[in-house]
Design a protein around this motif. Structure first.
Motif, PDB file in Angstrom:
ATOM      1  N   ARG A 113     -41.744 -31.988  50.612  1.00  0.00           N
ATOM      2  CA  ARG A 113     -41.271 -31.804  49.573  1.00  0.00           C
ATOM      3  C   ARG A 113     -40.835 -29.919  48.876  1.00  0.00           C
ATOM      4  O   ARG A 113     -39.941 -29.852  48.844  1.00  0.00           O
ATOM      5  CB  ARG A 113     -42.085 -32.682  48.515  1.00  0.00           C
ATOM      6  CG  ARG A 113     -41.176 -32.516  47.295  1.00  0.00           C
ATOM      7  CD  ARG A 113     -42.131 -33.213  45.908  1.00  0.00           C
ATOM      8  NE  ARG A 113     -41.036 -32.542  44.120  1.00  0.00           N
ATOM      9  CZ  ARG A 113     -41.095 -31.509  43.675  1.00  0.00           C
ATOM     10  NH1 ARG A 113     -41.643 -30.510  44.364  1.00  0.00           N
ATOM     11  NH2 ARG A 113     -39.917 -30.746  42.808  1.00  0.00           N
ATOM     12  N   ARG A 114     -42.550 -29.680  49.522  1.00  0.00           N
ATOM     13  CA  ARG A 114     -41.793 -28.183  48.987  1.00  0.00           C
ATOM     14  C   ARG A 114     -40.906 -27.152  49.711  1.00  0.00           C
ATOM     15  O   ARG A 114     -39.974 -26.822  49.968  1.00  0.00           O
ATOM     16  CB  ARG A 114     -43.494 -27.102  48.866  1.00  0.00           C
ATOM     17  CG  ARG A 114     -44.255 -27.916  47.557  1.00  0.00           C
ATOM     18  CD  ARG A 114     -45.175 -26.738  47.723  1.00  0.00           C
ATOM     19  NE  ARG A 114     -45.684 -25.508  47.266  1.00  0.00           N
ATOM     20  CZ  ARG A 114     -44.911 -25.014  46.020  1.00  0.00           C
ATOM     21  NH1 ARG A 114     -45.618 -26.377  45.523  1.00  0.00           N
ATOM     22  NH2 ARG A 114     -44.941 -24.565  45.582  1.00  0.00           N
ATOM     23  N   VAL A 117     -37.189 -28.403  49.259  1.00  0.00           N
ATOM     24  CA  VAL A 117     -36.728 -27.952  47.911  1.00  0.00           C
ATOM     25  C   VAL A 117     -36.185 -26.818  48.182  1.00  0.00           C
ATOM     26  O   VAL A 117     -35.146 -26.493  47.691  1.00  0.00           O
ATOM     27  CB  VAL A 117     -37.683 -28.391  46.626  1.00  0.00           C
ATOM     28  CG1 VAL A 117     -36.583 -27.891  45.773  1.00  0.00           C
ATOM     29  CG2 VAL A 117     -37.056 -29.861  46.444  1.00  0.00           C
ATOM     30  N   ALA A 118     -37.344 -25.838  48.750  1.00  0.00           N
ATOM     31  CA  ALA A 118     -37.268 -24.389  48.793  1.00  0.00           C
ATOM     32  C   ALA A 118     -35.820 -24.248  49.553  1.00  0.00           C
ATOM     33  O   ALA A 118     -34.965 -23.178  50.059  1.00  0.00           O
ATOM     34  CB  ALA A 118     -38.121 -23.242  49.791  1.00  0.00           C
ATOM     35  N   TRP A 121     -32.839 -24.178  47.550  1.00  0.00           N
ATOM     36  CA  TRP A 121     -32.368 -23.271  46.716  1.00  0.00           C
ATOM     37  C   TRP A 121     -32.106 -22.786  47.526  1.00  0.00           C
ATOM     38  O   TRP A 121     -30.975 -21.553  47.135  1.00  0.00           O
ATOM     39  CB  TRP A 121     -34.187 -22.825  46.524  1.00  0.00           C
ATOM     40  CG  TRP A 121     -35.027 -23.675  45.006  1.00  0.00           C
ATOM     41  CD1 TRP A 121     -35.159 -24.192  45.195  1.00  0.00           C
ATOM     42  CD2 TRP A 121     -35.458 -22.752  44.511  1.00  0.00           C
ATOM     43  NE1 TRP A 121     -35.903 -24.498  43.867  1.00  0.00           N
ATOM     44  CE2 TRP A 121     -35.377 -23.829  43.065  1.00  0.00           C
ATOM     45  CE3 TRP A 121     -35.007 -21.456  43.082  1.00  0.00           C
ATOM     46  CZ2 TRP A 121     -35.941 -22.930  41.355  1.00  0.00           C
ATOM     47  CZ3 TRP A 121     -34.737 -21.054  42.084  1.00  0.00           C
ATOM     48  CH2 TRP A 121     -35.673 -22.643  40.923  1.00  0.00           C
ATOM     49  N   ARG A 134     -33.159 -25.916  38.304  1.00  0.00           N
ATOM     50  CA  ARG A 134     -33.816 -26.588  37.882  1.00  0.00           C
ATOM     51  C   ARG A 134     -32.672 -27.671  36.931  1.00  0.00           C
ATOM     52  O   ARG A 134     -33.870 -28.549  36.403  1.00  0.00           O
ATOM     53  CB  ARG A 134     -34.886 -26.037  37.398  1.00  0.00           C
ATOM     54  CG  ARG A 134     -35.652 -25.274  37.701  1.00  0.00           C
ATOM     55  CD  ARG A 134     -36.968 -24.468  36.583  1.00  0.00           C
ATOM     56  NE  ARG A 134     -37.526 -24.100  37.973  1.00  0.00           N
ATOM     57  CZ  ARG A 134     -37.645 -22.797  38.665  1.00  0.00           C
ATOM     58  NH1 ARG A 134     -37.248 -21.890  38.141  1.00  0.00           N
ATOM     59  NH2 ARG A 134     -39.018 -22.013  39.548  1.00  0.00           N
TER      60      ARG A 134
HETATM   61  P1  ADP Z   1     -42.041 -27.831  39.480  1.00  0.00           P
HETATM   62  O1  ADP Z   1     -42.694 -27.893  37.842  1.00  0.00           O
HETATM   63  O2  ADP Z   1     -41.995 -29.771  39.652  1.00  0.00           O
HETATM   64  O3  ADP Z   1     -43.246 -27.262  39.826  1.00  0.00           O
HETATM   65  P2  ADP Z   1     -40.021 -26.162  39.971  1.00  0.00           P
HETATM   66  O4  ADP Z   1     -38.495 -26.320  39.781  1.00  0.00           O
HETATM   67  O5  ADP Z   1     -40.827 -24.791  39.101  1.00  0.00           O
HETATM   68  O6  ADP Z   1     -40.624 -27.612  39.569  1.00  0.00           O
HETATM   69  O7  ADP Z   1     -40.705 -26.355  41.139  1.00  0.00           O
HETATM   70  C1  ADP Z   1     -39.863 -27.219  42.707  1.00  0.00           C
HETATM   71  C2  ADP Z   1     -40.092 -26.161  43.597  1.00  0.00           C
HETATM   72  O8  ADP Z   1     -39.043 -25.705  43.846  1.00  0.00           O
HETATM   73  C3  ADP Z   1     -41.157 -26.573  44.111  1.00  0.00           C
HETATM   74  O9  ADP Z   1     -41.753 -26.927  44.977  1.00  0.00           O
HETATM   75  C4  ADP Z   1     -40.832 -24.712  45.006  1.00  0.00           C
HETATM   76  O10 ADP Z   1     -40.984 -24.432  45.953  1.00  0.00           O
HETATM   77  C5  ADP Z   1     -39.559 -24.958  44.823  1.00  0.00           C
HETATM   78  N1  ADP Z   1     -38.902 -23.702  44.412  1.00  0.00           N
HETATM   79  C6  ADP Z   1     -39.328 -23.067  42.745  1.00  0.00           C
HETATM   80  N2  ADP Z   1     -38.824 -21.556  42.970  1.00  0.00           N
HETATM   81  C7  ADP Z   1     -38.070 -21.422  44.134  1.00  0.00           C
HETATM   82  C8  ADP Z   1     -37.370 -20.564  44.847  1.00  0.00           C
HETATM   83  N3  ADP Z   1     -37.528 -19.400  43.862  1.00  0.00           N
HETATM   84  N4  ADP Z   1     -37.233 -20.556  45.922  1.00  0.00           N
HETATM   85  C9  ADP Z   1     -37.252 -20.986  45.997  1.00  0.00           C
HETATM   86  N5  ADP Z   1     -37.701 -22.609  46.053  1.00  0.00           N
HETATM   87  C10 ADP Z   1     -37.976 -22.576  45.302  1.00  0.00           C
END
Ligand code: ADP
Ligand code: ADP
Length: 225
Positions: A113-114, A117-118, A121, A134
Motif C-alpha cells: 500500500r505505501r 500510494v507513493a 503521489w 488526500r
Molecule cells: P494516512 O493518515 O493513512 O497515513 P496520508 O494521506 O498521510 O494518510 O498518507 C497516505 C499514504 O500516502 C502514505 O502511505 C504515504 O506513503 C503516502 N504519502 C504521504 N505523503 C506523501 C508524499 N509527500 N509523497 C509520497 N507519498 C506520500
C-alpha cells in the motif's frame, strides 16, 4: 513499428455488422482519435484493439503479439499490465483518498500500500493535482475526479491508454483542460493513446483522427503540427 495495430477487423453481433474492414495503428508517444456517429462501431473497434472483444476477422498485434489469438486469461493479464483505461465517468471509490484511488491498480498487482500510494503521489503534479492527494472523491470537482481517473490509468505505466469519451461528462472548458493534460502526459510517458469521441473539438487535440463510418475506418492524412 506501431506498438498496437488492428488490421481489417470485422465483428458481428448476431446479424448486426458492427465492424468490417476497420484498421488502425498507433505508435508510442502518438495519440489517435477515433471519431464517428453513434452506432458507427467506435466502441467495438476500441474493444477489439484492447482485447475485450475477439474480432471475427482480421488481427490485432500488440508489441508483436497476436492479441486476438490469446486466451481470455492472457488477454485479461495484458489489459491489466500493459493497457490503461479512461472512461466517461471515473468511478472512484468514495471511501478512499484521491491518491489511494489512483494507486488501486498497483495494489491489485500486489504492490504494498505505501509504495503504491507513493507512486500515485508522484503522478499528481503532472496532472495538475498537486495538493489534492488526500481529498475524498466527494471533495473533488468533475475535472479533478477525471484527472484522478487518468492517474489511475497511468499508474502501472501502460504502453497504450484507451479513452472512451473521457470528457463526455465535463463542460467545454474543463474538457479542454483534461484533454490537454491527458494528451501531454501520455505523450511525455511515451505511451500511445487511442481515444474515442464524437466531439471534433476533443478529437483535434490528438495527433491524428481516424473516422469510423458504418463499421469501416477512413483515415485522414497525418496532420502537420
Ligand atoms: P494516512 O493518515 O493513512 O497515513 P496520508 O494521506 O498521510 O494518510 O498518507 C497516505 C499514504 O500516502 C502514505 O502511505 C504515504 O506513503 C503516502 N504519502 C504521504 N505523503 C506523501 C508524499 N509527500 N509523497 C509520497 N507519498 C506520500
Ligand atoms: P459506437 O461506439 O460508434 O456508438 P458501437 O461499436 O457501440 O458503436 O456499436 C456498433 C453497432 O453494433 C451498433 O449497431 C450497435 O447497436 C451494435 N452493438 C454494439 N454492441 C453490441 C452488443 N453487445 N450486442 C448487439 N449489438 C451490439
Amino acid at each position: 513499428r506501431p506498438v498496437l495495430s488492428g488490421a481489417d477487423l470485422a465483428k458481428k453481433y448476431g446479424r448486426t455488422d458492427a465492424l468490417h474492414h476497420a484498421s488502425l495503428a498507433v505508435d508510442r508517444g502518438e495519440s489517435v482519435a477515433v471519431m464517428g456517429p453513434s452506432g458507427s462501431g467506435k466502441s467495438t473497434l476500441l474493444y477489439c484493439l484492447s482485447g475485450v472483444v475477439i474480432p471475427d476477422g482480421g488481427e490485432v498485434l500488440f508489441d508483436g503479439v497476436r492479441v486476438d489469438e490469446l486466451s481470455e486469461a492472457r488477454r485479461t493479464d495484458l489489459r491489466r499490465s500493459d493497457f490503461g483505461f479512461v472512461f466517461q465517468f471515473p468511478g472512484l471509490l468514495p471511501e478512499l483518498s484521491a491518491a489511494e484511488n489512483a494507486a488501486l491498480p498497483l495494489m491489485l498487482e500486489g504492490a504494498g500500500r505505501r509504495d503504491a500510494v507513493a507512486r500515485a503521489w508522484e503522478l499528481f503534479p503532472t496532472l495538475g493535482l498537486e495538493g489534492l492527494e488526500r481529498r475524498r472523491p466527494g471533495e473533488l470537482s468533475g475535472g479533478e475526479a477525471q484527472r484522478v481517473g487518468i492517474a489511475r490509468a497511468l499508474v502501472l505505466d501502460p504502453a497504450v491508454v484507451f479513452a472512451d469519451e473521457p470528457t463526455g461528462s465535463l463542460d467545454t472548458r474543463t474538457g479542454d483542460e483534461v484533454m490537454s493534460l491527458l494528451v501531454s502526459t501520455v505523450r511525455d510517458r511515451r505511451a500511445a493513446l487511442v481515444l474515442v469521441t464524437h466531439d471534433e473539438r476533443v478529437a483535434k487535440r490528438c495527433d491524428r483522427i481516424v473516422q469510423v463510418v458504418d463499421g469501416r475506418t477512413l483515415t485522414e492524412p497525418k496532420r502537420v503540427q
